[in-house]
Scaffold this active site. Structure first.
Site, PDB file in Angstrom:
ATOM      1  CE  LYS A  86      19.104  -4.381  50.705  1.00 25.34           C
ATOM      2  NZ  LYS A  86      20.001  -4.573  49.395  1.00 25.34           N
TER       3      LYS A  86
HETATM    4  O1  G3P Z   1      22.173  -2.669  47.231  1.00 23.20           O
HETATM    5  C1  G3P Z   1      21.674  -1.642  46.569  1.00 23.20           C
HETATM    6  C2  G3P Z   1      22.803  -1.491  45.509  1.00 23.20           C
HETATM    7  O2  G3P Z   1      23.197  -2.574  45.015  1.00 23.20           O
HETATM    8  C3  G3P Z   1      22.725  -0.441  44.451  1.00 23.20           C
HETATM    9  O3  G3P Z   1      24.063  -0.408  43.882  1.00 23.20           O
HETATM   10  O4  G3P Z   1      25.299   0.281  42.151  1.00 23.20           O
HETATM   11  O5  G3P Z   1      23.250  -0.632  41.706  1.00 23.20           O
HETATM   12  O6  G3P Z   1      23.632   1.538  42.356  1.00 23.20           O
HETATM   13  P1  G3P Z   1      23.993   0.274  42.400  1.00 23.20           P
END
Ligand code: G3P
Length: 226
Positions: A86
């Site tokens: 990534k």
């Molecule tokens: O992989 C990206 C993801 O983990 C972002 O999620 O919930 O931290 O916005 P969040």
């Protein structure tokens, strides 16, 4: 649509794989840091639990192209199986993406917030682009619509790049992006459970069980077929 777990917690990954159709695991430095454990052992453990055929996406901790490439090669060799590096979308990230693709290493371009970021990452050869739906909604940018437009742009530009949508807070967000033909979603194990939950389903199961019991008592089908 592929369902991917956005966690590095081995117990939760193991539990989800037992019950749900899980196609892989995504991590990022925040997710990894939450486990507060030995990094090599952690990613080896995840690979062991998910097996070689499920996707494992691990995010680079480097920011210059040369170092990202070196880290990706090291990680792929160490963790094996179906591996994706990534890479957050930056100029160096794109340079590394093109180079890694030529070396046969699969890339997920992450931290995508706009349609043009996604298209440029696709042109650089990314296998997946990962737009953050809820983080877009939080800045009143309509995350669902951004994903819908990315899916459409990639299709009309004949890119092989797929969309791995991330960052969800509601089932409706997932449903709407799935209608648009999004290829994959990544979410926490806790959120995965909410996708299959509905109280009417539980009522229906209770009714079925009560009706059966009225007719046959405690006997089950296997008892009656003896
Ligand atoms: O992989 C990206 C993801 O983990 C972002 O999620 O919930 O931290 O916005 P969040």
């Amino acid at each position: 649509m592929l369902y991917v777990l956005d966690t590095a917690n081995i117990d939760r990954i193991r539990e989800c794989i037992e019950y749900y159709p899980v196609d892989g695991v995504t991590t990022n430095p925040t997710i990894i840091s939450k486990e507060n454990s030995n990094f090599p052992a952690l990613i080896k453990g995840i690979r062991e639990v998910i097996g070689p055929d499920r996707m494992l996406h691990i995010q680079t901790t480097e920011q210059t192209a040369d170092k990202i490439i070196k880290e990706a090669v090291q990680l792929k060799e160490f963790v094996g199986g179906d591996f994706y590096i990534k890479i957050p979308i930056t100029a160096d990230g794109l340079k590394a993406t093109s180079a890694l693709k030529k070396m046969g290493i699969k890339v997920t371009e992450t931290a995508i917030f706009t349609q043009q970021q996604a298209l440029i990452a696709a042109r650089a050869g990314a296998d997946f682009v990962a737009p953050y739906v809820n983080r877009l909604d939080n800045i009143v940018s309509d995350g669902v619509n951004v994903v819908v437009e990315i899916v459409s742009l990639l299709k009309s530009n004949c890119c092989d790049t797929k969309v791995l949508a991330a960052s969800f807070k509601t089932v409706e967000q997932v449903h709407k992006i799935s209608l648009a033909g999004t290829h994959a979603v990544t979410m926490t194990p806790e959120f995965f459970k909410t996708l299959i939950y509905h109280p009417m389903t539980l009522y229906a199961i209770d009714d079925f069980m009560a009706d059966w019991q009225n007719a046959y008592g405690e006997k089950k089908i296997s008892d009656l077929l003896k």
